[in-house]
Design a protein around this motif. Structure first.
Motif, short mmCIF file in Angstrom:
data_model
loop_
_atom_site.label_atom_id
_atom_site.label_comp_id
_atom_site.label_asym_id
_atom_site.label_seq_id
_atom_site.Cartn_x
_atom_site.Cartn_y
_atom_site.Cartn_z
N LYS A 127 -18.82 -75.70 -4.93
CA LYS A 127 -19.74 -76.29 -3.96
C LYS A 127 -19.83 -75.44 -2.71
N LYS A 128 -18.69 -74.91 -2.29
CA LYS A 128 -18.65 -74.08 -1.10
C LYS A 128 -19.47 -72.81 -1.29
N SER A 129 -19.35 -72.20 -2.47
CA SER A 129 -20.10 -70.96 -2.72
C SER A 129 -21.60 -71.24 -2.85
N ILE A 130 -21.96 -72.38 -3.44
CA ILE A 130 -23.38 -72.75 -3.54
C ILE A 130 -23.96 -72.97 -2.15
N ALA A 131 -23.21 -73.64 -1.28
CA ALA A 131 -23.67 -73.87 0.08
C ALA A 131 -23.84 -72.56 0.84
#
Length: 66
Positions: free
Chosen positions: A47-51
């Motif tokens: 999720k952090k990388s997608i954000a």
């Protein structure tokens, strides 16, 4: 912990409004929602990388029209 001091003659509604505002500033509700269900570290990282990717795309689009 969010605390609100109530003045003499202050209504419950105004005190409750102050309490909600202090909770929002402290980030208590967002923390509770985040901890409601366990999230595996791999999912959290994904999720952090997608954000981060979304932020990068948004930043690159922002400079395109200037």
């Amino acid at each position: 912990m969010a605390m609100v001091k109530i003045k003499d003659g202050e209504s419950f509604e105004s005190a409750f409004r102050k309490f909600k505002k202090s909770c929002e500033k402290a980030g208590i509700l967002s923390e509770v929602k985040k901890r409601e269900n366990f999230e595996k570290p791999s999912v959290r990282l994904k999720k952090k990388s997608i954000a981060a990717r979304k932020r990068a795309v948004k930043k690159s689009r922002k400079g395109w029209n200037d």
